[in-house]
Design a protein around this motif. Structure first.
Motif, PDB file in Angstrom:
ATOM      1  N   PHE A 159       0.830  -1.203   0.000  1.00 14.74           N
ATOM      2  CA  PHE A 159       0.000   0.000   0.000  1.00 14.74           C
ATOM      3  C   PHE A 159       0.869   1.260   0.000  1.00 14.74           C
ATOM      4  CE2 PHE A 159      -2.422   3.339   2.175  1.00 14.74           C
ATOM      5  CZ  PHE A 159      -3.565   3.383   1.380  1.00 14.74           C
ATOM      6  N   PHE A 160       1.883   1.288   0.860  1.00 13.69           N
ATOM      7  CA  PHE A 160       2.734   2.477   0.927  1.00 13.69           C
ATOM      8  C   PHE A 160       3.647   2.600  -0.296  1.00 13.69           C
ATOM      9  CE2 PHE A 160       1.570   2.358   5.468  1.00 13.69           C
ATOM     10  CZ  PHE A 160       1.203   3.688   5.619  1.00 13.69           C
ATOM     11  N   LEU A 161       4.076   1.454  -0.839  1.00 12.78           N
ATOM     12  CA  LEU A 161       4.832   1.509  -2.092  1.00 12.78           C
ATOM     13  C   LEU A 161       3.968   2.065  -3.228  1.00 12.78           C
ATOM     14  CD1 LEU A 161       6.803  -1.879  -2.043  1.00 12.78           C
ATOM     15  CD2 LEU A 161       7.796   0.424  -2.043  1.00 12.78           C
ATOM     16  N   SER A 162       2.681   1.694  -3.228  1.00 16.51           N
ATOM     17  CA  SER A 162       1.767   2.197  -4.247  1.00 16.51           C
ATOM     18  C   SER A 162       1.538   3.693  -4.087  1.00 16.51           C
ATOM     19  CB  SER A 162       0.425   1.446  -4.174  1.00 16.51           C
ATOM     20  OG  SER A 162       0.614   0.072  -4.420  1.00 16.51           O
ATOM     21  N   LEU A 163       1.393   4.130  -2.852  1.00 15.89           N
ATOM     22  CA  LEU A 163       1.271   5.565  -2.601  1.00 15.89           C
ATOM     23  C   LEU A 163       2.508   6.314  -3.105  1.00 15.89           C
ATOM     24  CD1 LEU A 163      -0.291   5.951   0.983  1.00 15.89           C
ATOM     25  CD2 LEU A 163      -1.284   6.680  -1.191  1.00 15.89           C
ATOM     26  N   ALA A 164       3.675   5.747  -2.813  1.00 18.89           N
ATOM     27  CA  ALA A 164       4.926   6.372  -3.271  1.00 18.89           C
ATOM     28  C   ALA A 164       4.993   6.381  -4.792  1.00 18.89           C
ATOM     29  CB  ALA A 164       6.124   5.633  -2.693  1.00 18.89           C
ATOM     30  N   GLY A 165       4.537   5.281  -5.416  1.00 13.38           N
ATOM     31  CA  GLY A 165       4.543   5.207  -6.869  1.00 13.38           C
ATOM     32  C   GLY A 165       3.629   6.245  -7.500  1.00 13.38           C
ATOM     33  N   SER A 193      10.600   3.337 -10.453  1.00 12.95           N
ATOM     34  CA  SER A 193       9.180   2.989 -10.498  1.00 12.95           C
ATOM     35  C   SER A 193       8.940   1.688 -11.253  1.00 12.95           C
ATOM     36  CB  SER A 193       8.385   4.122 -11.152  1.00 12.95           C
ATOM     37  OG  SER A 193       8.522   5.322 -10.419  1.00 12.95           O
ATOM     38  N   TYR A 194       9.707   1.469 -12.307  1.00 13.21           N
ATOM     39  CA  TYR A 194       9.505   0.295 -13.154  1.00 13.21           C
ATOM     40  C   TYR A 194      10.161  -0.969 -12.599  1.00 13.21           C
ATOM     41  CZ  TYR A 194       7.243   2.402 -17.221  1.00 13.21           C
ATOM     42  OH  TYR A 194       6.342   2.994 -18.077  1.00 13.21           O
ATOM     43  N   ILE A 195      11.285  -0.824 -11.915  1.00 13.86           N
ATOM     44  CA  ILE A 195      12.048  -1.993 -11.470  1.00 13.86           C
ATOM     45  C   ILE A 195      11.944  -2.206  -9.957  1.00 13.86           C
ATOM     46  CG2 ILE A 195      14.313  -3.084 -11.381  1.00 13.86           C
ATOM     47  CD1 ILE A 195      13.211  -2.881 -14.187  1.00 13.86           C
ATOM     48  N   ALA A 196      12.332  -1.207  -9.197  1.00 17.40           N
ATOM     49  CA  ALA A 196      12.470  -1.388  -7.748  1.00 17.40           C
ATOM     50  C   ALA A 196      11.136  -1.567  -7.049  1.00 17.40           C
ATOM     51  CB  ALA A 196      13.237  -0.206  -7.152  1.00 17.40           C
ATOM     52  N   PHE A 197      10.168  -0.695  -7.317  1.00 18.11           N
ATOM     53  CA  PHE A 197       8.904  -0.732  -6.588  1.00 18.11           C
ATOM     54  C   PHE A 197       8.138  -2.044  -6.779  1.00 18.11           C
ATOM     55  CE2 PHE A 197       7.957   4.037  -5.640  1.00 18.11           C
ATOM     56  CZ  PHE A 197       9.159   4.099  -4.944  1.00 18.11           C
ATOM     57  N   ILE A 217      18.103  -5.147  -6.804  1.00 17.20           N
ATOM     58  CA  ILE A 217      17.173  -4.212  -7.462  1.00 17.20           C
ATOM     59  C   ILE A 217      17.809  -2.833  -7.637  1.00 17.20           C
ATOM     60  CG2 ILE A 217      15.141  -5.431  -6.629  1.00 17.20           C
ATOM     61  CD1 ILE A 217      14.726  -3.149  -4.631  1.00 17.20           C
ATOM     62  N   SER A 218      18.719  -2.469  -6.754  1.00 16.60           N
ATOM     63  CA  SER A 218      19.406  -1.181  -6.916  1.00 16.60           C
ATOM     64  C   SER A 218      20.286  -1.198  -8.163  1.00 16.60           C
ATOM     65  CB  SER A 218      20.252  -0.872  -5.681  1.00 16.60           C
ATOM     66  OG  SER A 218      19.447  -0.713  -4.535  1.00 16.60           O
TER      67      SER A 218
END
Length: 333
Positions: A159-165, A193-197, A217-218
């Protein structure tokens, strides 16, 4: 021009007297090609049904790398199994990553890029006035709402990753930040946004986020920054005309092509080194190395004619890069 230089130092390269000759020449060539292509596709675009127009601003082709990254994170977590709840979460996660959040981000980008698209691709839905701004708002709102609802089902981290995205999607395209105005922040933001999240989201659902996941992922996000830079070649005409300092505009197409290849190849070499010296996964390292070889062939042609070969390079070469991501997920986690 002096005021513009003080306001944003990268814009000094837009002055024709400062612009690399190859960029100015290739931009003029590309403008002629765009006029011809626009005429070829205009009739087909206008004939699209309403749902097809809505789908066109969500750009389904762009969902593939995001969905792929989520799949890599899920496979690498080791938590996938034939269980109804697990499979349902996998399906919801794939839909969340692709059609919902990525689709929303593309609609946001199309809305705020309508002036650039009017130069680069005037047949697109918004600059051609085949979709209203209110309809675009509704699409963005619906996708965002469904995305957050799906993310809530998948867990707090997602949820928080989606908010950040969603926040990054707005920051990338919308004033006052409009991160794509800044030469390096734009492609880096897109790569994260495309790879890490999505990879992090999948790891949190089906396993755990540990240091190894963060390291891999970094590195791959850095490599994907090169891919995002190569995508900027197709919009160089509009960026040049509207003084948006993308990497190809600022450095010239030939130098930008070298930067693209250096980031992509460098990231894979670092992954190979990490797999060998830190994890002792020699098989995974060997496969990633083999997958680099065909990329070098495509890069040679891309470096010779950057603007003419950019789209061709992306469509042919990047499959080997993302296949390497999946190989690392399967063999090294």
């Amino acid at each position: 021009m002096n005021n513009e230089r003080k306001k944003h130092p990268h814009l000094q390269i837009i002055n024709p007297s400062d612009t690399p000759t190859d960029t100015e020449y290739e931009v003029n060539q590309s403008a002629q090609v765009l006029v011809r292509k626009t005429q070829e596709v205009k009739t087909a675009e206008v004939a699209k049904p309403r749902w097809g127009i809505y789908l066109s601003i969500m750009k389904p082709i762009t969902w593939v790398p995001v969905v792929w990254s989520f799949l890599c994170g899920a496979v690498g977590s080791g938590g996938l199994r034939l269980d109804l709840e697990i499979l349902l979460k996998l399906l919801v996660g794939l839909i969340l990553s692709g059609p919902l959040l990525c689709g929303m981000g593309q609609a946001i980008n199309d809305y705020f890029d309508r002036e650039v698209d009017a130069v680069n691709e005037p047949s697109r839905a918004i600059p051609s006035l085949r979709i209203t701004l209110m309809e675009t708002y509704r699409i963005i709102g619906c996708l965002g709402f469904l995305g957050l609802l799906s993310a809530y089902y998948l867990g707090t981290v997602v949820f928080f990753l989606s908010l950040a995205g969603i926040g990054l999607a707005h920051a990338y395209s919308a004033p006052p930040l409009r991160l794509k105005r800044f030469t390096w922040l734009g492609p880096l933001t897109s790569a994260v946004s495309y790879i890490a999240f999505p990879w992090l989201a999948a790891a949190s659902i089906f396993g755990e986020i540990n240091p190894r996941v963060l390291i891999i992922i970094s590195i791959y996000s850095l490599g994907a920054t090169g891919i995002m830079i190569s995508n900027d070649f197709k919009s160089i005409v509009g960026d040049y005309a509207l003084k948006l300092p993308s990497v190809p505009v600022v450095y010239g197409t030939r130098i930008a092509a070298r930067i693209t290849c250096a980031l992509i190849d460098g990231a894979q070499l670092v992954v190979i080194g990490y797999l060998i010296f830190a994890d002792h996964h020699f098989l995974a390292a060997g496969v990633v190395l083999l997958l680099m070889l065909p990329q070098l062939f495509y890069q040679k042609a891309f470096l010779e004619k950057p603007l003419a070969k950019a789209i061709w390079y992306n469509s042919h070469s990047q499959i080997f890069f993302v296949t390497g991501m999946l190989v690392v997920s399967v063999l090294a986690f």
